[in-house]
Design a protein around this motif. Structure first.
Motif, PDB file in Angstrom:
ATOM      1  N   ALA A 219      10.949   3.281   4.872  1.00  0.00           N
ATOM      2  CA  ALA A 219       9.505   4.134   4.564  1.00  0.00           C
ATOM      3  C   ALA A 219       8.493   3.032   5.226  1.00  0.00           C
ATOM      4  O   ALA A 219       8.305   1.770   5.224  1.00  0.00           O
ATOM      5  CB  ALA A 219       9.157   4.084   3.099  1.00  0.00           C
ATOM      6  N   ALA A 220       7.517   3.600   5.584  1.00  0.00           N
ATOM      7  CA  ALA A 220       6.153   3.069   6.128  1.00  0.00           C
ATOM      8  C   ALA A 220       5.127   3.444   4.981  1.00  0.00           C
ATOM      9  O   ALA A 220       4.677   4.640   5.207  1.00  0.00           O
ATOM     10  CB  ALA A 220       5.629   3.445   7.353  1.00  0.00           C
ATOM     11  N   TYR A 221       4.769   2.411   4.173  1.00  0.00           N
ATOM     12  CA  TYR A 221       3.745   3.005   3.286  1.00  0.00           C
ATOM     13  C   TYR A 221       2.337   2.776   3.936  1.00  0.00           C
ATOM     14  O   TYR A 221       1.861   1.562   4.247  1.00  0.00           O
ATOM     15  CB  TYR A 221       3.779   1.904   2.100  1.00  0.00           C
ATOM     16  CG  TYR A 221       2.899   1.936   0.973  1.00  0.00           C
ATOM     17  CD1 TYR A 221       2.879   2.613   0.013  1.00  0.00           C
ATOM     18  CD2 TYR A 221       1.915   0.884   0.970  1.00  0.00           C
ATOM     19  CE1 TYR A 221       1.939   2.781  -1.050  1.00  0.00           C
ATOM     20  CE2 TYR A 221       0.825   0.894  -0.145  1.00  0.00           C
ATOM     21  CZ  TYR A 221       0.891   1.822  -1.046  1.00  0.00           C
ATOM     22  OH  TYR A 221      -0.074   1.974  -1.900  1.00  0.00           O
ATOM     23  N   LEU A 222       1.698   4.014   3.822  1.00  0.00           N
ATOM     24  CA  LEU A 222       0.351   4.003   4.493  1.00  0.00           C
ATOM     25  C   LEU A 222      -0.654   4.242   3.556  1.00  0.00           C
ATOM     26  O   LEU A 222      -1.575   5.398   3.850  1.00  0.00           O
ATOM     27  CB  LEU A 222       0.613   4.728   5.773  1.00  0.00           C
ATOM     28  CG  LEU A 222       1.395   4.568   6.767  1.00  0.00           C
ATOM     29  CD1 LEU A 222       1.637   5.346   7.863  1.00  0.00           C
ATOM     30  CD2 LEU A 222       0.898   3.222   7.215  1.00  0.00           C
TER      31      LEU A 222
ATOM     32  N   GLY B 209      -4.195  -8.521  -4.249  1.00  0.00           N
ATOM     33  CA  GLY B 209      -3.837  -9.144  -5.751  1.00  0.00           C
ATOM     34  C   GLY B 209      -3.250  -8.162  -6.630  1.00  0.00           C
ATOM     35  O   GLY B 209      -2.751  -7.100  -6.428  1.00  0.00           O
ATOM     36  N   PRO B 210      -2.762  -8.766  -7.961  1.00  0.00           N
ATOM     37  CA  PRO B 210      -2.066  -7.830  -8.921  1.00  0.00           C
ATOM     38  C   PRO B 210      -3.116  -6.800  -9.527  1.00  0.00           C
ATOM     39  O   PRO B 210      -4.287  -6.905  -9.373  1.00  0.00           O
ATOM     40  CB  PRO B 210      -1.817  -8.938  -9.855  1.00  0.00           C
ATOM     41  CG  PRO B 210      -2.577 -10.147  -9.743  1.00  0.00           C
ATOM     42  CD  PRO B 210      -3.131 -10.214  -8.267  1.00  0.00           C
TER      43      PRO B 210
ATOM     44  N   SER C 188      -3.954   4.726   5.317  1.00  0.00           N
ATOM     45  CA  SER C 188      -4.735   3.543   5.068  1.00  0.00           C
ATOM     46  C   SER C 188      -3.535   2.446   5.324  1.00  0.00           C
ATOM     47  O   SER C 188      -2.619   2.566   4.576  1.00  0.00           O
ATOM     48  CB  SER C 188      -5.347   3.549   3.666  1.00  0.00           C
ATOM     49  OG  SER C 188      -4.716   3.652   2.602  1.00  0.00           O
ATOM     50  N   LEU C 189      -3.706   1.478   6.145  1.00  0.00           N
ATOM     51  CA  LEU C 189      -3.008   0.582   6.591  1.00  0.00           C
ATOM     52  C   LEU C 189      -2.943  -0.792   5.781  1.00  0.00           C
ATOM     53  O   LEU C 189      -3.790  -1.024   5.143  1.00  0.00           O
ATOM     54  CB  LEU C 189      -3.427   0.168   8.119  1.00  0.00           C
ATOM     55  CG  LEU C 189      -3.750   1.158   9.063  1.00  0.00           C
ATOM     56  CD1 LEU C 189      -4.120   0.554  10.328  1.00  0.00           C
ATOM     57  CD2 LEU C 189      -2.664   2.333   9.127  1.00  0.00           C
ATOM     58  N   THR C 190      -1.586  -1.288   5.541  1.00  0.00           N
ATOM     59  CA  THR C 190      -1.543  -2.537   5.036  1.00  0.00           C
ATOM     60  C   THR C 190      -1.548  -3.708   5.773  1.00  0.00           C
ATOM     61  O   THR C 190      -1.638  -3.505   7.111  1.00  0.00           O
ATOM     62  CB  THR C 190      -0.200  -2.580   4.179  1.00  0.00           C
ATOM     63  OG1 THR C 190       0.975  -2.802   5.228  1.00  0.00           O
ATOM     64  CG2 THR C 190       0.110  -1.133   3.516  1.00  0.00           C
TER      65      THR C 190
ATOM     66  N   SER D 164      -3.543   1.162  -3.237  1.00  0.00           N
ATOM     67  CA  SER D 164      -3.131  -0.022  -3.795  1.00  0.00           C
ATOM     68  C   SER D 164      -2.286  -0.811  -2.399  1.00  0.00           C
ATOM     69  O   SER D 164      -1.306  -0.191  -1.983  1.00  0.00           O
ATOM     70  CB  SER D 164      -2.230   0.039  -4.839  1.00  0.00           C
ATOM     71  OG  SER D 164      -2.032  -1.302  -5.591  1.00  0.00           O
ATOM     72  N   GLU D 165      -2.787  -1.985  -2.319  1.00  0.00           N
ATOM     73  CA  GLU D 165      -2.145  -2.872  -1.158  1.00  0.00           C
ATOM     74  C   GLU D 165      -1.035  -3.580  -1.953  1.00  0.00           C
ATOM     75  O   GLU D 165      -0.966  -3.997  -3.247  1.00  0.00           O
ATOM     76  CB  GLU D 165      -3.497  -3.887  -0.839  1.00  0.00           C
ATOM     77  CG  GLU D 165      -2.835  -4.754   0.274  1.00  0.00           C
ATOM     78  CD  GLU D 165      -2.771  -4.347   1.688  1.00  0.00           C
ATOM     79  OE1 GLU D 165      -3.668  -3.504   1.832  1.00  0.00           O
ATOM     80  OE2 GLU D 165      -2.029  -5.124   2.382  1.00  0.00           O
TER      81      GLU D 165
END
Lengths: 360, 73
Positions: free
Chosen positions: A5-8, A186-187, A330-332, A13-14
């Protein structure tokens, strides 16, 4: 076979920054005690909390005593906005995050500041005789930066900086401002409230006897410290990461615009580096998100059918752009060229396939 | 105002009213008017947006939930 998976969806949430992970684990061993106590473990916790505050202040170029940790970005927004309010309605940009709108509604008297097709407020269109003005630093759905420093106003200014904090320097000219740690890596469970020295801010909620009079409840010391570590890393990396993300987003904007009847929205230049939104005519937003997920791409959508409220995105509505068939990518910090290439290879076929289902 | 085509899209969720409009507006001659009756809230934004994207004219929301479009091409 389903590919990795590519999480975009970093704008939701980063993923936790590696710097935060290490700090978090170490801080759970050292930062468990009540930072108000005078024993050794208490002093240790207090030291970590003060350190977290100092690091965040340095990263944001504000004073440490202007920084408060809250339990979430939403809480920081509520405290920041309502604490500044004087007599009169809350004026907020029509594209503000729902946390601002809920706070304004709760306050009882609210007025919207309209935006243009790019989602930007007109700096000279802020209504007079209001109790407080709320304008975000950048839009969380379409990325457009707001003219925060140029707003023509007489009321105090609250800025929701959750979408941009860490990724861009803070704008100037505000009285209180909010950020959210999980949006920079961050968390979750850490918000940042910054109240300018000298701003007239009154706690809108019940007080507490903690270290910081602007917050309440037992401080989440380990998470605050991890949030600070992530923020420092993100600020150090942002020139490089931001430039890379900006170029990748430019590519997505160009490729999406080449698909027939697709509108890429938001300001193409004066924008957040890491996110882009577009809408595909005749396409069901839920189907689009589902089909992209099946192919390994996790994206968000502002279309009504994907929202818990079953109403379309207020942001897209206020801009007057198509609300259905909407996708926010949205990119990490780790999103690669290959991830983006893969998405752009799949996208035209997915759109074509969903349109074919309805005979278009 | 003489409407050339009435599309009753009540009960249809987005994007179905716009899909219906996109498929059927060609049934009226250029210059003709199409009225879309829709109770889905997204139609209020999406029908004018469709007109802009497809080069057609959004005449207006003549009464709540009734959107009138002029075919220009």
């Amino acid at each position: 076979m389903r590919k990795a998976a590519a999480y975009l969806d970093s704008a939701s949430s980063e993923p936790l920054h590696p710097a935060a992970r290490e700090t978090l684990l170490a801080a759970y061993d050292r930062g468990y005690a009540d930072p108000r106590r005078l024993h050794g473990p208490g002093r240790d916790a207090r030291l970590l909390l003060d350190n977290a505050r100092a690091v965040v202040a340095e990263c944001l170029e504000v004073r440490p005593d202007e920084v408060t940790f809250t339990a979430s970005g939403t809480e920081a927004v509520h405290r920041g906005l309502l604490g500044l309010r004087r007599v009169g309605p809350v004026a907020y940009a029509a594209v503000e995050h729902s946390s601002v709108v809920h706070a304004a509604t709760w306050a009882g008297d609210a007025v919207e500041i309209p935006v243009d097709r790019l989602g930007r407020v007109d700096a000279s269109a802020v209504p007079a005789d209001v109790g407080v003005v709320a304008v975000q630093s950048a839009n969380h759905e379409v990325g457009t930066l707001q003219p925060v420093a140029d707003l023509d106003r007489d009321a105090p200014l609250f800025v929701d900086a959750c979408a941009s904090m860490g990724r861009l320097p803070l704008p100037h000219g505000w009285d209180a401002l909010a950020g959210s740690a999980h949006k920079w890596g961050g968390p979750a469970g850490v918000g940042v409230l910054v109240v300018r020295k000298g701003a007239r801010w009154v706690n809108p909620f019940p007080g507490d006897d903690r270290i910081d009079e602007r917050s309440s409840g037992f401080e989440n010391v380990p998470a605050a410290l991890a949030a600070a570590a992530a923020l420092r890393a993100v600020v150090e990396e942002r020139a490089e990461v931001g430039a890379r993300q900006r170029a990748l987003v430019d590519r997505i904007r160009r490729a999406a615009a080449e698909i027939p009847d697709v509108e890429v929205v938001g300001d193409p230049v004066e924008r957040l580096p890491h996110l882009v939104t577009f809408s595909c005519l005749y396409v069901d937003g839920e189907a689009l998100v589902t089909e992209l997920d099946r192919r390994g791409y996790g994206v968000a959508s502002g279309s009504a059918c994907t929202a818990s409220t079953l109403t379309p995105s207020r942001v897209l509505e206020a801009m007057g752009v198509l609300t259905h068939g909407n996708v926010r990518v949205s990119l990490t910090r780790d999103t690669s060229e290959a991830d983006v290439d893969g998405l752009l290879t799949e996208l035209p076929g997915v759109v074509r396939e969903i349109r074919a289902r309805v005979g278009l | 105002m003489s409407i050339d085509l009435d599309l009753d899209c009540r009960g249809l969720l987005c994007p179905l009213p716009v899909i219906e409009l996109g498929k059927r507006y060609v049934e009226v001659p250029v210059g003709g008017l199409v009225a879309v009756l829709a109770d889905d809230v997204a139609a209020r934004t999406d029908i004018p947006a469709w007109c802009r994207m497809r080069g057609q004219e959004f005449v207006g929301e003549e009464e709540p939930g009734r959107y009138v479009v002029r075919r220009l091409s």
